[in-house]
Each structure stands twice: as structure tokens, then as C-alpha cells.
Design an enzyme around this catalytic site. Structure first.
Site, PDB file in Angstrom:
ATOM      1  N   ARG A 127       6.895   7.697 -13.591  1.00 31.05           N
ATOM      2  CA  ARG A 127       5.773   8.457 -14.163  1.00 31.05           C
ATOM      3  C   ARG A 127       6.192   9.859 -14.617  1.00 31.05           C
ATOM      4  NH1 ARG A 127       0.507   6.841 -14.332  1.00 31.05           N
ATOM      5  NH2 ARG A 127      -0.080   4.977 -13.182  1.00 31.05           N
TER       6      ARG A 127
ATOM      7  N   LEU B  64       0.820  -1.210   0.000  1.00 30.67           N
ATOM      8  CA  LEU B  64       0.000   0.000   0.000  1.00 30.67           C
ATOM      9  C   LEU B  64       0.856   1.263   0.000  1.00 30.67           C
ATOM     10  CD1 LEU B  64      -2.597  -1.029   2.759  1.00 30.67           C
ATOM     11  CD2 LEU B  64      -3.059  -0.840   0.298  1.00 30.67           C
TER      12      LEU B  64
ATOM     13  N   SER C 289       1.706  -1.601  -7.208  1.00 32.01           N
ATOM     14  CA  SER C 289       1.344  -2.781  -8.021  1.00 32.01           C
ATOM     15  C   SER C 289       0.301  -3.643  -7.313  1.00 32.01           C
ATOM     16  CB  SER C 289       2.595  -3.592  -8.384  1.00 32.01           C
ATOM     17  OG  SER C 289       3.403  -3.897  -7.257  1.00 32.01           O
TER      18      SER C 289
ATOM     19  N   LYS D 122       7.634   1.228   1.156  1.00 33.32           N
ATOM     20  CA  LYS D 122       8.338   0.662   0.004  1.00 33.32           C
ATOM     21  C   LYS D 122       9.573   1.483  -0.372  1.00 33.32           C
ATOM     22  CE  LYS D 122       4.820   1.009  -2.777  1.00 33.32           C
ATOM     23  NZ  LYS D 122       3.903   1.642  -1.814  1.00 33.32           N
TER      24      LYS D 122
ATOM     25  N   ASN E 190       1.498   0.756 -16.947  1.00 36.13           N
ATOM     26  CA  ASN E 190       2.544   1.314 -16.084  1.00 36.13           C
ATOM     27  C   ASN E 190       3.383   0.184 -15.474  1.00 36.13           C
ATOM     28  OD1 ASN E 190       3.827   3.413 -14.411  1.00 36.13           O
ATOM     29  ND2 ASN E 190       2.636   2.572 -12.719  1.00 36.13           N
TER      30      ASN E 190
ATOM     31  N   ASP F  67       6.526   6.272  -8.801  1.00 29.62           N
ATOM     32  CA  ASP F  67       6.279   7.706  -8.989  1.00 29.62           C
ATOM     33  C   ASP F  67       7.299   8.333  -9.929  1.00 29.62           C
ATOM     34  OD1 ASP F  67       4.161   7.444  -7.309  1.00 29.62           O
ATOM     35  OD2 ASP F  67       5.051   8.484  -5.614  1.00 29.62           O
TER      36      ASP F  67
END
Lengths: 207, 207
Positions: free
Chosen positions: B70, B38, B111, B43, B87, B67
Site C-alpha cells: 500500500r 485477522l 484478504s 501473518k 488491492n 501494508d
């Protein structure tokens, strides 16, 4: 918080181990060697020779090959105009990540349009994008025809083939043109050494 | 057949520098450490701690952050369902290239869907995809809310937010679950050491 392209709510995460640390570890500087030219001009051959010669000097390289990438990352892209541009854009973005990782990234792609190559150049810090133009006349590339693609293009079985029914725009201000002026023939190894001399001179082969 | 300096009749071996050579140079094995969980589960923090701890051992890593990617490669993608899948697919494909380059690639991405993660796993050779699940309850992630995104999601200002109005599918057979069972709290460094022990045991920290 930034709005970026179509994505919003994205924060930038900076890691404490950065490019300089990785370069220190590798004793080299990350960069992108962008080899452009017609099909059959010797891009992949030069890429391999360069990879080999740099390996023998203990340097880490990675080849991004236009054809190979189409089997993975860019498998969703066709050869129509906008997909070709997207193909180059993604290779440029991935090459940028490899350079940031400290690797000497060798991109071997026809990349016929100046605009697309310049967009990739603009992704990298000044000086880190080294454009190498394989300046081999169409008739020589076509006589080699290593993949039999010119034959298919001439027969009308491939449409929009670079050099036949789609333009190749030679670089105007690239870092290297190969084979060098006045040399009719240079072996892949000799051409690789020309690129390596450039890298050495610019300080890419040390941290 | 190529001419090389004064030597002739040299066969040219295409892509003669392979993954094994690069691994030899780096004294490590390329792989993908895929950190899933989450938003707010830690992470990125684990990715940075891992990167740092491996660097101190002389190992080369590279972080692919959901992030960060992106901002570049995936800037054309939104957060709608098919773009989220694309993505993840692209991050998986790029991670595969990094692993092939001999690098320990750390992907740090929510993911949320098992299917997408499994598709990335399938890209890699058996054993080279190491899935690390940040098993932190939603209420803890939400109480941390480091980016203020849960607040926005609860207020309905972000739609389809993982854990709020979009599901997170925990891995069924991942390589590591962190923090480890029975441990309520572990520092990022301790969790990084758990991952490093796994890498050591599986032989990834030598060529």
C-alpha cells in the site's frame, strides 16, 4: 502510523532477511534495466538477448513486458492518457519490488513520456535504474512493423499511437543509447553485451 | 535470423529463458504462499520466520505484505470495498509474476473474502498457490492488538475493520491451518517449519 496516499493506519513491516541477504544468495545486485523506445525498435528482442546472456552467466533476471503485464496486473487499464501513465507507474513499482528481491529486472516498455520514466527512476535508489534507449528511427520501426500496428495507426484504426499521432520523448540523460553511436547495425547479442559490460563495470554482477 | 559475433544464420528464440531455467538456477520451484487471517493473527511474524528459515536453507523468498504494498503499487487504493478487492487482485497478480520468476513468494494479507483469495488462486498453476490460514480467535488477536487498530475500530474511529464491523471468511479448503489442531501454542519458528515440511513434501525446495 502513517497516512500514505489514500490509505491510513499502515505500519511498515521490516523483515530480518533483507535485500543484501538476497543479493548474497544470488551473487548479483538487484536493479532495473528500463528499455524504452518506439514500437518495433527492438526492446523485447534486446530484453530476451539480455536475459539469455545473463542466464548463461548464472544471473537471475525477470522481464516485465508492457504487453504481457497488460494481460494481468494492468488488465483494467485502457490506452487513454491517464491509464497509460498508471500502466507505467505500476510497472515501475513492480520493477522496484523485483530489484528489492535482488533480481535484475528488465522492463521493456515504450514508455514515451519522460515524466513517467523519471517517476519510475525516482522510485529506485540512485544508480539502480538503468535507462536504455533504443534509438531507432521511426521509418525503420515502421518498415519492420512486426505487429502490424503502424499500418493500423496510419489507417486511423489505432488512435494515439506513439510516433504517429502521439509523441515519443527521447531520454535526455539515460545510461545507454543503443545501437551505439557510429554503429549502424548491431545484433541483439552485441547490444546485450554492451548492457552487460555496463552492469559489470557498475558492480551489479556480484554481491 | 541474427548475426552473433562471427556466427551467422542463428535463429533467435524468443523468451528462451523460462521459468524452468530460473528454477534450475535457484534450485527451487516458484510458488505463492498466501497467508490469510485477522489483523494480529501473526501473518507478518510467520512470513518473516519463514523467510528466515528458507534463507538459511539457501532458498530465495520475497514477502509481499499487504501494508507495504500500500506504500507503493497500491498507494492509490483506499479501504472501501472495491479498492480492497483491487488491492488483493494486484497482490495476486504480482505474486504470480514472482512465482513465475522462480521465487517462493510469501503474501501476507488479511484478504478477508473467500472470493478474492480464490481469484488469486485461479491465477496460478494448480498446486502452486499454498493458502495458509492463521486460525487465531478474534479475542486473542484483539488482546494482542499490536498496531492498536482494534481499539480504534471499537471506538468507531476505523470503519469496516475485519472482525469488528466487517466479516472474515475463513478458508474452506486451504492447504494449511496454523497453529495445527490440538496445539494451543506454536512459536513462529515451529509454524515456519510446518510450512517448510509442506514445501519439501511437495517438491518446491528443489528444481
Amino acid at each position: 502510523m502513517a497516512t500514505n496516499g489514500k490509505a491510513t493506519n499502515i505500519l511498515w513491516h521490516k523483515s530480518s532477511v533483507g535485500k543484501l541477504h538476497r543479493q548474497e544468495l544470488l551473487q548479483q545486485k538487484g536493479c532495473v534495466i528500463w528499455i524504452t523506445g518506439l514500437s518495433g525498435s527492438g526492446k523485447s528482442t534486446l530484453a530476451c538477448a539480455l536475459c539469455q546472456a545473463l542466464y548463461s552467466r548464472g544471473k537471475l533476471t525477470y522481464i516485465l513486458d508492457g504487453d504481457n503485464v497488460r494481460h494481468g496486473l494492468n488488465r483494467d487499464l485502457s490506452f487513454k492518457a491517464e491509464d497509460r501513465a498508471e500502466n507505467i507507474r505500476r510497472i515501475g513499482e513492480v520493477a522496484k519490488l523485483f530489484a528489492d528481491a535482488g533480481i535484475i529486472c528488465i522492463a521493456s516498455v515504450i514508455s514515451p513520456y519522460r515524466r513517467d520514466r523519471d517517476a519510475c527512476r525516482a522510485l529506485l535508489p540512485e544508480g539502480d535504474f538503468i535507462e536504455v534507449f533504443m534509438d531507432v528511427p521511426l521509418q525503420i520501426c515502421e518498415s519492420r512493423d512486426p505487429k502490424g500496428l503502424y499500418k493500423l495507426a496510419r489507417a486511423g484504426k489505432i488512435k494515439g499511437f506513439t510516433g504517429i499521432d502521439d509523441p515519443y520523448e527521447p531520454p535526455l540523460n539515460c545510461e545507454l543509447v543503443l545501437p551505439q553511436k557510429g554503429i549502424n547495425y548491431a545484433s541483439p547479442c552485441e547490444m546485450a553485451e554492451t548492457v552487460i559490460s555496463f552492469l559489470e563495470e557498475k558492480g551489479f554482477l556480484q554481491a
